[in-house]
Design an enzyme around this catalytic site. Structure first.
Site, PDB file in Angstrom:
ATOM      1  N   ASN A   9      -9.929   7.880  -6.333  1.00  0.00           N
ATOM      2  CA  ASN A   9      -9.675   7.186  -5.069  1.00  0.00           C
ATOM      3  C   ASN A   9      -8.797   8.088  -4.208  1.00  0.00           C
ATOM      4  O   ASN A   9      -7.595   8.203  -4.441  1.00  0.00           O
ATOM      5  CB  ASN A   9      -8.968   5.849  -5.362  1.00  0.00           C
ATOM      6  CG  ASN A   9      -8.568   5.110  -4.087  1.00  0.00           C
ATOM      7  OD1 ASN A   9      -8.972   5.488  -2.988  1.00  0.00           O
ATOM      8  ND2 ASN A   9      -7.771   4.065  -4.245  1.00  0.00           N
ATOM      9  N   LYS A  11      -7.956   7.807  -1.162  1.00  0.00           N
ATOM     10  CA  LYS A  11      -7.177   7.077  -0.144  1.00  0.00           C
ATOM     11  C   LYS A  11      -7.286   7.804   1.197  1.00  0.00           C
ATOM     12  O   LYS A  11      -8.310   8.422   1.457  1.00  0.00           O
ATOM     13  CB  LYS A  11      -5.733   6.903  -0.623  1.00  0.00           C
ATOM     14  CG  LYS A  11      -5.684   6.315  -2.041  1.00  0.00           C
ATOM     15  CD  LYS A  11      -4.332   5.873  -2.484  1.00  0.00           C
ATOM     16  CE  LYS A  11      -4.425   5.306  -3.901  1.00  0.00           C
ATOM     17  NZ  LYS A  11      -3.171   4.778  -4.428  1.00  0.00           N
ATOM     18  N   HIS A  85      -8.396  -3.463  -3.443  1.00  0.00           N
ATOM     19  CA  HIS A  85      -7.300  -2.573  -3.844  1.00  0.00           C
ATOM     20  C   HIS A  85      -5.980  -3.176  -3.371  1.00  0.00           C
ATOM     21  O   HIS A  85      -5.911  -3.751  -2.281  1.00  0.00           O
ATOM     22  CB  HIS A  85      -7.497  -1.169  -3.254  1.00  0.00           C
ATOM     23  CG  HIS A  85      -6.558  -0.170  -3.861  1.00  0.00           C
ATOM     24  ND1 HIS A  85      -5.239  -0.086  -3.501  1.00  0.00           N
ATOM     25  CD2 HIS A  85      -6.743   0.745  -4.846  1.00  0.00           C
ATOM     26  CE1 HIS A  85      -4.658   0.861  -4.232  1.00  0.00           C
ATOM     27  NE2 HIS A  85      -5.549   1.376  -5.050  1.00  0.00           N
ATOM     28  N   GLU A  87      -3.454  -1.939  -2.110  1.00  0.00           N
ATOM     29  CA  GLU A  87      -2.974  -1.450  -0.803  1.00  0.00           C
ATOM     30  C   GLU A  87      -3.654  -2.192   0.342  1.00  0.00           C
ATOM     31  O   GLU A  87      -3.089  -2.369   1.413  1.00  0.00           O
ATOM     32  CB  GLU A  87      -3.198   0.066  -0.709  1.00  0.00           C
ATOM     33  CG  GLU A  87      -2.219   0.821  -1.600  1.00  0.00           C
ATOM     34  CD  GLU A  87      -2.677   2.206  -2.033  1.00  0.00           C
ATOM     35  OE1 GLU A  87      -3.656   2.732  -1.461  1.00  0.00           O
ATOM     36  OE2 GLU A  87      -2.048   2.748  -2.967  1.00  0.00           O
ATOM     37  N   GLU A 157      -5.143  -2.577 -12.418  1.00  0.00           N
ATOM     38  CA  GLU A 157      -4.154  -1.684 -11.816  1.00  0.00           C
ATOM     39  C   GLU A 157      -2.841  -2.438 -11.598  1.00  0.00           C
ATOM     40  O   GLU A 157      -2.674  -3.122 -10.584  1.00  0.00           O
ATOM     41  CB  GLU A 157      -4.654  -1.177 -10.454  1.00  0.00           C
ATOM     42  CG  GLU A 157      -5.912  -0.350 -10.519  1.00  0.00           C
ATOM     43  CD  GLU A 157      -5.972   0.641  -9.360  1.00  0.00           C
ATOM     44  OE1 GLU A 157      -6.046   1.836  -9.630  1.00  0.00           O
ATOM     45  OE2 GLU A 157      -5.920   0.208  -8.191  1.00  0.00           O
ATOM     46  N   GLY A 163       1.050   4.982  -8.109  1.00  0.00           N
ATOM     47  CA  GLY A 163       1.784   6.014  -7.388  1.00  0.00           C
ATOM     48  C   GLY A 163       3.257   6.130  -7.758  1.00  0.00           C
ATOM     49  O   GLY A 163       4.038   6.761  -7.046  1.00  0.00           O
ATOM     50  N   SER A 199      -1.049   5.626 -11.843  1.00  0.00           N
ATOM     51  CA  SER A 199      -0.343   6.827 -12.321  1.00  0.00           C
ATOM     52  C   SER A 199      -1.030   7.556 -13.477  1.00  0.00           C
ATOM     53  O   SER A 199      -0.368   8.209 -14.274  1.00  0.00           O
ATOM     54  CB  SER A 199       1.109   6.494 -12.698  1.00  0.00           C
ATOM     55  OG  SER A 199       1.838   6.138 -11.548  1.00  0.00           O
ATOM     56  N   GLY A 220      -5.755   7.827  -8.575  1.00  0.00           N
ATOM     57  CA  GLY A 220      -5.373   8.034  -7.175  1.00  0.00           C
ATOM     58  C   GLY A 220      -4.815   9.438  -6.987  1.00  0.00           C
ATOM     59  O   GLY A 220      -5.564  10.413  -6.919  1.00  0.00           O
ATOM     60  N   GLY A 221      -3.501   9.548  -6.940  1.00  0.00           N
ATOM     61  CA  GLY A 221      -2.805  10.813  -6.663  1.00  0.00           C
ATOM     62  C   GLY A 221      -3.379  12.029  -7.382  1.00  0.00           C
ATOM     63  O   GLY A 221      -3.617  13.069  -6.748  1.00  0.00           O
TER      64      GLY A 221
HETATM   65  P1  PGA Z   1      -2.382   6.424  -8.567  1.00  0.00           P
HETATM   66  O1  PGA Z   1      -3.300   5.419  -7.733  1.00  0.00           O
HETATM   67  O2  PGA Z   1      -3.247   7.045  -9.617  1.00  0.00           O
HETATM   68  O3  PGA Z   1      -1.855   7.391  -7.569  1.00  0.00           O
HETATM   69  O4  PGA Z   1      -1.286   5.593  -9.174  1.00  0.00           O
HETATM   70  C1  PGA Z   1      -4.256   4.623  -8.371  1.00  0.00           C
HETATM   71  C2  PGA Z   1      -4.920   3.738  -7.350  1.00  0.00           C
HETATM   72  O5  PGA Z   1      -4.258   3.333  -6.379  1.00  0.00           O
HETATM   73  O6  PGA Z   1      -6.123   3.414  -7.464  1.00  0.00           O
END
Ligand code: PGA
Length: 237
Positions: A9, A11, A85, A87, A157, A163, A199, A220-221
Site C-alpha cells: 500500500n 499510500k 483502511h 486512514e 491491521e 506506521g 509495521s 505500507g512504509g
Molecule cells: P505500515 O502500514 O506497514 O506502514 O504500518 C500498513 C498499512 O497502513 O496498510
C-alpha cells in the site's frame, strides 16, 4: 493456502520519476500486488504487476467529482481494491455503512476486495479488541451475496501498529486472525483469506511469517523501498 500474498500500500507517496525507478528496481518481484496512487496505475500495469487501488467509489457511474469507479479500474486491468483502511475511516470520516457500500460495489463486480479492520490502542488497552473486530465485520459485511464471497480478503491491521514500528506478538496476531476466520465461517460458511498489516518490515517478516494462519501481509512504509519490499517478498515465497 499455499502461496501467501504480499500487498504493497503505497499510500500518497512517490513522484513519477520515483515510480519509474521503483518499477525498474522491483523487476522479477512481480508476485505481489501493488496499490499505488491512481495516477500511477498504468505504469505498474504496463510493467506486468498485479495492481489494486487504495479505495473505490461506492457509486457506479456519474457526476461524482474526484471519485474512481469499479468499472474504471477494471477497464485499466486492475482487479484488487482496499476498502476501509483506517486512514480513510479516520481522516475522511468513512463510516462502516460507507465501507460496506464500497465493499459490495467492488465484490459484486468481481474485484478482489481487501477489507481493513483493527482496533485502536485505547480499545486494545481496554480489552475491547475482539468486540471492535466483531462489530466491524458485522457492519462491513452486511448483505453480502454468497456468489461473491470469494472476492473478500480481510486485512487485520491494529491501528496502533500502523506506521509506528510496534507490532503485536505472534500469539496475539494468531488469536485475532483465527477469531476473524471463525466469525466469518460461523456466519457465512466460508473461511476468508486474512492478511496481517501494521509495521511489517524486512526485519520482522521472518518472525511474522511463522504464523501459519496468516495468509499474507499488507505492507505500507516498507513497500516504498524496493530493497526492503524485495526482502519481504523473498521471505514469504
Ligand atoms: P505500515 O502500514 O506497514 O506502514 O504500518 C500498513 C498499512 O497502513 O496498510
Amino acid at each position: 493456502m499455499e502461496n501467501k500474498i504480499v500487498v504493497g500500500n503505497m499510500k500518497m507517496n512517490l513522484t513519477l520519476d520515483e515510480v519509474k525507478e521503483y518499477i525498474i528496481s522491483l523487476d522479477n518481484y512481480k508476485d505481489c500486488i501493488i496499490c499505488p496512487s491512481y495516477i500511477y496505475i498504468p505504469y505498474f500495469i504496463d510493467a506486468g504487476y498485479k495492481v489494486g487501488t487504495q479505495d473505490i467509489s461506492e457509486y457506479g457511474i456519474g457526476s461524482y467529482t474526484g471519485e474512481v469507479s469499479v468499472n474504471q479500474i477494471l477497464s485499466m486491468g486492475v482487479n484488487y481494491t482496499i476498502v476501509g483502511h483506517s486512514e480513510r475511516r479516520e481522516n475522511f470520516n468513512e463510516s462502516d455503512e460507507l465501507v460496506n457500500k464500497k465493499l459490495r460495489m467492488a465484490i459484486s463486480n468481481n474485484v478482489k476486495t481487501i477489507l481493513c479492520i483493527g482496533e485502536t490502542n485505547e480499545e486494545r488497552v481496554m480489552g475491547n479488541t475482539k468486540e471492535k473486530i466483531e462489530k466491524q465485520l458485522t457492519l462491513d459485511l452486511q448483505n453480502i451475496e454468497e456468489d461473491y464471497y470469494d472476492n473478500i480478503i480481510i486485512a487485520y491491521e491494529p491501528i496502533w501498529a500502523i506506521g509506528t514500528g510496534k507490532i503485536p506478538s505472534n500469539e496475539d496476531i494468531k488469536e485475532i486472525v483465527s477469531f476473524i476466520k471463525n466469525i466469518i465461517y460461523n456466519k457465512y460458511g466460508f473461511t476468508p483469506i486474512v492478511l496481517y498489516g501494521g509495521s511489517t518490515n524486512e526485519k520482522n517478516i521472518l518472525e511474522l511469517n511463522k504464523i501459519d494462519i496468516v495468509d499474507g501481509f499488507l505492507v505500507g512504509g516498507a513497500c516504498l523501498d524496493p530493497d526492503k519490499f524485495k526482502k519481504i517478498i523473498e521471505t514469504i515465497r
